[in-house]
Design a protein around this motif. Structure first.
Motif, PDB file in Angstrom:
ATOM      1  N   ALA A   1     -21.844  41.564 -27.384  1.00 15.42           N
ATOM      2  CA  ALA A   1     -21.809  40.839 -26.119  1.00 15.42           C
ATOM      3  C   ALA A   1     -22.601  41.573 -25.047  1.00 15.42           C
ATOM      4  N   ILE A   2     -23.153  40.797 -24.119  1.00 18.30           N
ATOM      5  CA  ILE A   2     -23.777  41.347 -22.911  1.00 18.30           C
ATOM      6  C   ILE A   2     -23.145  40.649 -21.722  1.00 18.30           C
ATOM      7  N   GLU A   3     -22.602  41.444 -20.791  1.00 19.53           N
ATOM      8  CA  GLU A   3     -21.970  40.892 -19.592  1.00 19.53           C
ATOM      9  C   GLU A   3     -22.594  41.512 -18.358  1.00 19.53           C
ATOM     10  N   ILE A   4     -22.933  40.661 -17.382  1.00 15.23           N
ATOM     11  CA  ILE A   4     -23.456  41.132 -16.104  1.00 15.23           C
ATOM     12  C   ILE A   4     -22.582  40.541 -15.013  1.00 15.23           C
ATOM     13  N   LEU A   5     -21.863  41.437 -14.307  1.00 16.85           N
ATOM     14  CA  LEU A   5     -20.926  40.995 -13.274  1.00 16.85           C
ATOM     15  C   LEU A   5     -21.466  41.172 -11.869  1.00 16.85           C
ATOM     16  N   GLY A   6     -22.420  42.063 -11.686  1.00 22.02           N
ATOM     17  CA  GLY A   6     -22.952  42.317 -10.364  1.00 22.02           C
ATOM     18  C   GLY A   6     -24.113  43.287 -10.437  1.00 22.02           C
ATOM     19  N   GLY A   7     -24.529  43.777  -9.273  1.00 25.30           N
ATOM     20  CA  GLY A   7     -25.613  44.734  -9.223  1.00 25.30           C
ATOM     21  C   GLY A   7     -26.970  44.062  -9.207  1.00 25.30           C
ATOM     22  N   THR A   8     -27.997  44.892  -9.298  1.00 25.68           N
ATOM     23  CA  THR A   8     -29.385  44.429  -9.303  1.00 25.68           C
ATOM     24  C   THR A   8     -30.036  44.892 -10.590  1.00 25.68           C
ATOM     25  N   LEU A   9     -30.588  43.960 -11.339  1.00 22.13           N
ATOM     26  CA  LEU A   9     -31.188  44.272 -12.633  1.00 22.13           C
ATOM     27  C   LEU A   9     -32.627  43.776 -12.657  1.00 22.13           C
ATOM     28  N   SER A  10     -33.546  44.695 -12.905  1.00 18.46           N
ATOM     29  CA  SER A  10     -34.960  44.357 -13.024  1.00 18.46           C
ATOM     30  C   SER A  10     -35.448  44.813 -14.393  1.00 18.46           C
ATOM     31  N   ILE A  11     -36.039  43.888 -15.160  1.00 18.79           N
ATOM     32  CA  ILE A  11     -36.515  44.209 -16.511  1.00 18.79           C
ATOM     33  C   ILE A  11     -37.942  43.704 -16.687  1.00 18.79           C
ATOM     34  N   ASN A  12     -38.779  44.553 -17.256  1.00 21.15           N
ATOM     35  CA  ASN A  12     -40.121  44.167 -17.675  1.00 21.15           C
ATOM     36  C   ASN A  12     -40.274  44.639 -19.114  1.00 21.15           C
ATOM     37  N   SER A  13     -40.279  43.696 -20.062  1.00 20.89           N
ATOM     38  CA  SER A  13     -40.182  44.066 -21.473  1.00 20.89           C
ATOM     39  C   SER A  13     -41.277  43.418 -22.302  1.00 20.89           C
ATOM     40  N   GLU A  14     -41.674  44.123 -23.349  1.00 23.13           N
ATOM     41  CA  GLU A  14     -42.666  43.591 -24.281  1.00 23.13           C
ATOM     42  C   GLU A  14     -42.138  42.362 -25.005  1.00 23.13           C
ATOM     43  N   ASP A  15     -40.864  42.366 -25.363  1.00 21.43           N
ATOM     44  CA  ASP A  15     -40.248  41.260 -26.083  1.00 21.43           C
ATOM     45  C   ASP A  15     -39.225  40.594 -25.159  1.00 21.43           C
ATOM     46  N   ASP A  16     -38.052  40.224 -25.661  1.00 18.15           N
ATOM     47  CA  ASP A  16     -37.032  39.604 -24.811  1.00 18.15           C
ATOM     48  C   ASP A  16     -36.564  40.575 -23.738  1.00 18.15           C
ATOM     49  N   ALA A  17     -36.321  40.048 -22.548  1.00 17.10           N
ATOM     50  CA  ALA A  17     -35.749  40.892 -21.499  1.00 17.10           C
ATOM     51  C   ALA A  17     -34.289  41.205 -21.823  1.00 17.10           C
ATOM     52  N   ILE A  18     -33.514  40.180 -22.203  1.00 18.32           N
ATOM     53  CA  ILE A  18     -32.112  40.359 -22.591  1.00 18.32           C
ATOM     54  C   ILE A  18     -31.908  39.601 -23.897  1.00 18.32           C
ATOM     55  N   ASN A  19     -31.353  40.280 -24.904  1.00 17.45           N
ATOM     56  CA  ASN A  19     -31.235  39.677 -26.228  1.00 17.45           C
ATOM     57  C   ASN A  19     -29.929  40.106 -26.878  1.00 17.45           C
ATOM     58  N   THR A  20     -29.232  39.161 -27.488  1.00 12.14           N
ATOM     59  CA  THR A  20     -28.012  39.510 -28.208  1.00 12.14           C
ATOM     60  C   THR A  20     -27.819  38.612 -29.412  1.00 12.14           C
ATOM     61  N   ALA A  21     -27.226  39.188 -30.458  1.00 17.53           N
ATOM     62  CA  ALA A  21     -26.797  38.409 -31.610  1.00 17.53           C
ATOM     63  C   ALA A  21     -25.471  37.719 -31.334  1.00 17.53           C
ATOM     64  N   GLY A  22     -24.846  38.024 -30.196  1.00 17.49           N
ATOM     65  CA  GLY A  22     -23.588  37.405 -29.803  1.00 17.49           C
ATOM     66  C   GLY A  22     -23.773  36.491 -28.608  1.00 17.49           C
ATOM     67  N   SER A  23     -23.125  36.833 -27.486  1.00 15.88           N
ATOM     68  CA  SER A  23     -23.141  35.988 -26.302  1.00 15.88           C
ATOM     69  C   SER A  23     -23.501  36.779 -25.051  1.00 15.88           C
ATOM     70  N   ILE A  24     -24.093  36.072 -24.078  1.00 16.66           N
ATOM     71  CA  ILE A  24     -24.428  36.636 -22.775  1.00 16.66           C
ATOM     72  C   ILE A  24     -23.611  35.906 -21.721  1.00 16.66           C
ATOM     73  N   THR A  25     -22.990  36.677 -20.815  1.00 17.11           N
ATOM     74  CA  THR A  25     -22.220  36.096 -19.714  1.00 17.11           C
ATOM     75  C   THR A  25     -22.720  36.691 -18.409  1.00 17.11           C
ATOM     76  N   ILE A  26     -23.155  35.829 -17.486  1.00 15.84           N
ATOM     77  CA  ILE A  26     -23.617  36.258 -16.164  1.00 15.84           C
ATOM     78  C   ILE A  26     -22.665  35.676 -15.134  1.00 15.84           C
ATOM     79  N   THR A  27     -21.913  36.535 -14.439  1.00 18.79           N
ATOM     80  CA  THR A  27     -20.977  36.069 -13.420  1.00 18.79           C
ATOM     81  C   THR A  27     -21.334  36.581 -12.031  1.00 18.79           C
ATOM     82  N   GLY A  28     -22.464  37.238 -11.892  1.00 21.44           N
ATOM     83  CA  GLY A  28     -22.898  37.749 -10.590  1.00 21.44           C
ATOM     84  C   GLY A  28     -24.129  38.605 -10.754  1.00 21.44           C
ATOM     85  N   GLY A  29     -24.586  39.157  -9.626  1.00 23.57           N
ATOM     86  CA  GLY A  29     -25.727  40.049  -9.662  1.00 23.57           C
ATOM     87  C   GLY A  29     -27.034  39.341  -9.366  1.00 23.57           C
TER      88      GLY A  29
END
Length: 710
Positions: free
Chosen positions: A417-445
Motif C-alpha cells: 500500500a501507498i498512503e499520502i495523508l499530507g505534506g508536500t511531495l514532488s517527484i520527477n521519475s524516469e518511470d512511474d512517479a508512484i507505483n504499487t502492486a496494491g492500492s494508493i490512497t490520497i487523503t491530503g497533501g
C-alpha cells in the motif's frame, strides 16, 4: 490508446502483491509519544500509528559527560576514558550498555557487541571516522543503539575507499546495524558509502530530529523491518534506491513512514521502495529517480490513431501488453519485466530482481514468498487485497528503445500500500512517479508529479479524496483497476490516456472487433478534475459512474482517440462534465444516466457557450486545443427547456431537452453505432461542414432534435 482489432489474445501472468498494513512486533516498551507523532497519527489507522510511537530516549539529544565513557580519536589511535570500550587492531569495540562520547578523527571502525541488556548510545561530538576495511560503525549485537549527532557539531562516517565489501560480508553499509537503530541529534552527520549502502538496519530504523547527508554507491538508507523518519532533514544521493524498507519474509514488515521534516532524494534507481507500505504523513519530500522523466525513452505515437487509418479504434480497441514495470508480460517479446522490487540480489527484497544487480547479499533473509492466483479464478476485488498481475488490457503505442527487461526507476514504489495523508511531495521519475502492486490512497497533501510513464499506477485501487494532485508530465496520468475520485483537486497532463482503468486479471475477449467490459471501474463522486490528454481523456476498459464533482477533459486532437472511451457503460447521475476532443470516436454518457447531456459539434478551438431560453449563460468551455466535439452533462440542463449553443460569436444551434442525450450541430449515426448506447459502441460523429452535417451555426431536425439512444 488502443487500435482496432477483430481478435484479442488475453494472456494472464498471476503474481500476487503484498497488502500488509500491520506491524505488531515492537521490541521495546513505549514510555512516551512525541507531540508531533501523536497529532499526526490521529488520522492514521492504529496499525500505522503504533509504528510511530517513540520511546522516551529516542528523541533525547542531551547527555551526561560525567557518567559517560569518553573516546578521543586520534588517527589510528584513541584515548578511552571510562569502561565498556577497548581498542584492538584498528577497531574500537563497545561491549556494555551506556553512553559513549566520540570526538576527533579516526582511521578505523567502531564495533558495538553488547551481549547484556540495555541501550548503547554513541554520541558523535565532532567525530570523523573513516574505515580502513569495510564499514565505519557496525552494531553486531545490542538491544538497541542510539547514535546522536551532538548539537553544533559536524560528524562524518566513511567506509573503506579501496576494494569492495566481500560477498559474504556481515555488514554491507557504512553505518550498519543488526538490531534496532535510532539516529537523532541536531548536529550534522555525513555518511559516504564508496562501495555499497549508506545506512542499513536489519531490524527497525528510526530517524528522529536528525540532519543527515548520505552519498551511496548503492542504496542510501535501508530499514529492513521499518524505516521511520520524524522531523528530520535528509539529503540522499544514491546510485541505487534512495530509501528502502526491504523485509519480504515477514508480512508485518517492510514499511516506510515519513512524518514531517525535509527529505531530498536523488536516486539512480527508485526513490523510495517498500514491500508492505509507504506512508507520507507530513513533511516535504523531493525525489528525482533515474535521471527524471526526461530520461524516459517512452513516447506517444498519437498521430497513428487518425480516423480511418490503421489506428482506428472501435470500443476499447486492440489490446496488447505494455512493456510495463509492474510484473506484466510483454507479449511482443515474451519476456517478463521485473516487479517493483529491490535492485539488489539481497533476498530480503522482492522476489524478482532488477537487471542492474546489487552486489550485496542478505545472510539473514529467508525464502521469498510464493505468489499465486486465487483458486476460484476470480478477478480483482475492491477489498484492499493486492491483486495478481496479468497482461494489461490497454494498448500501449509507446516507443521504448530500452530493452523490455530493463527495470526503470520509479519515484515511490511498493508491493503493498501507498498512503499520502499530507505534506508536500514532488517527484520527477524516469518511470512511474508512484507505483504499487496494491492500492494508493490520497487523503491530503500537495503532489507535483513528473513521470516518464504513469503519474500514478495501482494494480488494485487508486483513491483520491482530498489534497491537490498535479501530474505535470506523464505517458498515462492515473491508472488503476479501480480509480475512485472523491474530492480534492486533480490536474493531469498525459501524452497518452489521462485517466485509465484496466483489469489485468480480465480474461474477457473481444467480439466482432468490439472489446468487452473487463470489470475495471472509474468512480467519480467529487473533486475538481482537469485532464489534458493526447490519447483518450477518460479511458475505461470497463465501466464508470459519475455522481458529483466537476470534470473537464481537454481531449485528443486526433480522431483515433476520444475524450471519453468506455467498453461497458458510463453513467452520469450528478456533477458537471465537459469533454472536448476530436470527432472521430465520440462517446457520450450512457443512456441510463439521469443527468441530461449535450453532444455539440464544433469547428475549432473557440469558446463554447451554452445559454438558456432567457439568455443566461449556464456553461462555458474553453481549450487551447483544436476540437470538433464537446460533450456537456450537468444538472443545469432541464427537461423541456430550450438551450442555444454558441462557438465564440457564432450560433451553432438550439435544442429542446427531451431524451437523456441531445445533439447540437451533429447527430448520432444511423449505422448502428449510436452515441451513449451503453454497450461499448462508439458514436460515429459527422464532422461539421461535411456534406451530411448541418452547417455551422445552422439548425436542422437531425441536429437539434434530441437523439434516440439504442
Amino acid at each position: 490508446m488502443k487500435f482496432k482489432s477483430y481478435a484479442v489474445l488475453a494472456v494472464c501472468l498471476a503474481v500476487a502483491g503484498y497488502a500488509a498494513y500491520q506491524y505488531g512486533n515492537s521490541a521495546t516498551s513505549t514510555s512516551s509519544v512525541s507531540a508531533e507523532s501523536s497529532s499526526a497519527s490521529s488520522s492514521l489507522s492504529s496499525d500505522y500509528s503504533s509504528l510511530m510511537v517513540l520511546d522516551a530516549e529516542d528523541s533525547v539529544e542531551t547527555f551526561d559527560e560525567s557518567s559517560a565513557t569518553k573516546i578521543t580519536l586520534n588517527g589510528s589511535d584513541a584515548e578511552i576514558s571510562g569502561s565498556g570500550a577497548s581498542l584492538s587492531n584498528g577497531t574500537i569495540e563497545i561491549t556494555r550498555a551506556g553512553t559513549y562520547i566520540l570526538s576527533g578523527t579516526f582511521n578505523g571502525s567502531i564495533s558495538v557487541n553488547c551481549t547484556g541488556s540495555g541501550t548503547v548510545r554513541l554520541v558523535l561530538n565532532g567525530a570523523s571516522i573513516t574505515a580502513s576495511d569495510g564499514a565505519a560503525i557496525v552494531m553486531e549485537q545490542a538491544d538497541k543503539t542510539i547514535i546522536t549527532s551532538a548539537a553544533n557539531t559536524e560528524n562524518s562516517l566513511t567506509d573503506s575507499a579501496a576494494g569492495t565489501f566481500a560477498e559474504d560480508a556481515d555488514a554491507t553499509a557504512t553505518l550498519f546495524s543488526h538490531d534496532d537503530l535510532v539516529l537523532n541529534g541536531s548536529g550534522s552527520l555525513s555518511v559516504t558509502a564508496n562501495n555499497n549502502d549508506g545506512i542499513t538496519s536489519k531490524d527497525t530504523l528510526k530517524i528522529v530530529n536528525a540532519n543527515i547527508t548520505v552519498n551511496a554507491a548503492d542504496d542510501g538508507i535501508v530499514g529492513k523491518d521499518l524505516l521511520y523518519t520524524n522531523s528530520s532533514t535528509l539529503n540522499i544521493t544514491s546510485t541505487g534506491d534512495g530509501m528502502k524498507a526491504s523485509n519480504t519474509t515477514d508480512t508485518d514488515s517492510g514499511i516506510a513512514i515519513i512524518n514531517g521534516g525535509d527529505i531530498k532524494i536523488a536516486a539512480g534507481d527508485d526513490g523510495i521502495q517498500t514491500v508492505s507500505a509507504a506512508v507520507l504523513v507530513d513533511g516535504t519530500v523531493d525525489i528525482t529517480a533515474g535521471g527524471g522523466s526526461e530520461a524516459s525513452t517512452k513516447s506517444s505515437q498519437s498521430d497513428m490513431g487518425s480516423f480511418g487509418g490503421d489506428g482506428m479504434k472501435q470500443g476499447g480497441g486492440f489490446n496488447k501488453t505494455m512493456p510495463s514495470q509492474d510484473g506484466t508480460t510483454d507479449s511482443t517479446t515474451g519476456s517478463t519485466p521485473e516487479s517493483s522490487a529491490d535492485s539488489s540480489t539481497d533476498s530480503t527484497t522482492s522476489a524478482t530482481t532488477k537487471s542492474s544487480t546489487d552486489s550485496s547479499t542478505d545472510t539473514e533473509s529467508g525464502a521469498s514468498p510464493q505468489m499465486s492466483a486465487p483458486a476460484d479464478g476470480s478477478g480483482m476485488s475492491q477489498d484492499g487485497t493486492a491483486p495478481q498481475m496479468d497482461q494489461s488490457t490497454d494498448e500501449d503505442e509507446s516507443t521504448d528503445t530500452a530493452a523490455d527487461t530493463t527495470e526503470k526507476s520509479k519515484g515511490i514504489t511498493s508491493d503493498g500500500a501507498i498512503e499520502i495523508l499530507g505534506g508536500t511531495l514532488s517527484i520527477n521519475s524516469e518511470d512511474d512517479a508512484i507505483n504499487t502492486a496494491g492500492s494508493i490512497t490520497i487523503t491530503g497533501g500537495d503532489l507535483e508529479l513528473n513521470a516518464g510513464d504513469d503519474g500514478m499506477h495501482a494494480d488494485n485501487t487508486l483513491q483520491i479524496s482530498d489534497g491537490t494532485v498535479n501530474v505535470l508530465t506523464s505517458y498515462e496520468g492515473l491508472e488503476a483497476t479501480y480509480l475512485n475520485l472523491e474530492g480534492g483537486i486533480v490536474n493531469v497532463t498525459a501524452s497518452d490516456d489521462g485517466l485509465n482503468t484496466s483489469n489485468k486479471l480480465s480474461t474477457t475477449t473481444s467480439s466482432n472487433g468490439m472489446d468487452s467490459d473487463d470489470g475495471s471501474m472509474l468512480t467519480i463522486s467529487g473533486g475538481t478534475i482537469t485532464v489534458d490528454a493526447d490519447g483518450d481523456g477518460m479511458d475505461m476498459n470497463g465501466s464508470g459512474t459519475m455522481s458529483g464533482g466537476t470534470v473537464t477533459v481537454n481531449g485528443p486532437q486526433n480522431s483515433g482517440n476520444g475524450a471519453l472511451d468506455y467498453n461497458g457503460s458510463f453513467t452520469v447521475t450528478g456533477g458537471t462534465l465537459y469533454a472536448g476532443g476530436a470527432s472521430g470516436m465520440v462517446q457520450t454518457p450512457s443512456s441510463d444516466s439521469t443527468v441530461y447531456c449535450l453532444s455539440i459539434g464544433t469547428s475549432n478551438n473557440g469558446t463554447v457557450t451554452i445559454k438558456d431560453a432567457s439568455g443566461n449563460t449556464i456553461a462555458t468551455y474553453t481549450t487551447s486545443k483544436t476540437y470538433q466535439n464537446l460533450v456537456y452533462a450537468s444538472d443545469q440542463l432541464k427537461q423541456g427547456e430550450t438551450y442555444t449553443v454558441y462557438e465564440d460569436d457564432t450560433e451553432l444551434g438550439s435544442v429542446t431537452i427531451s431524451d437523456i442525450i441531445s445533439y447540437v450541430n451533429t447527430f448520432s449515426s444511423a449505422s448502428g453505432m449510436m452515441q451513449g448506447g451503453g454497450g461499448g459502441g462508439r458514436g460515429q460523429m459527422t464532422q461539421p461542414g461535411s456534406s451530411t452535417a448541418p452547417g455551422s451555426g445552422s439548425t436542422d431536425s437531425s441536429s437539434t432534435a434530441s437523439g434516440t439512444q439504442s
